[in-house]
Design a protein around this motif. Sequence first.
Motif: not given
Length: 237
Positions: A101-127
Amino acid sequence: MIRAALPLAFAGALSLAAALPAVAQQQPAPRILVTGEGEASLKPDLAMVSLSVMREAESARQAMDANNEAMAAVIAAMKEAGIADRDLQTAGIQIHPRYESRSYDDGRQTSEIVAYQVTNTLSVRVREIDRVGEVLDRAVTLGVNQGGGIAFGNDDPSAAITEARKAAVADALAKARTLAEAAGVALGPVVEINEQNSGPSPMPFKARAEAMGAAPVEAGENTYTVQVNMSFAIGGE
């Protein structure tokens, strides 16, 4: 002919109506209803470990590339550690924008994309249970920074479930005999029986990870529970 048939039809309807209350008034035979419970425990012989890699970058493409590189290293390390291909499974890949979220002097507030997150999940069966700590340690060293959930199980729990079933039926029989004796009636044959069972629940049991520096892991015991509902006739042959 039609007029003669009408009284007969009316008389038949009256006979049927008179019979209906007799049917409705029939009561089910008295029974004894009981619930029996049984359980049996097994030491786990496998573990399901959830490992997640999260990477963040300015674009989704950059985040995906960084994540792919890290997860590929984790998968290669698992295979080098002796984990078979059939015991490795991708559980999910998620891509999320991160907002600020970003605020400006004129009172406006915006929400901007600043980055992207990628999550990869691996299931491991340990015998090999004693190697769970080693697997976790190696995965974290190679870049796993989320997850770490562990579920201990048994490759073939059928023997424990059979023992739990026997114990549940014996428990139900004992209860039924006690009720019949207390009520002064004879216990008849089993009329109906049905079963409900639940998966393993952890119980304390000492285990250790033998690899130096590996995370300490307690495997516990898996307890399989079976519940049976049994119906007995009263005073049967």
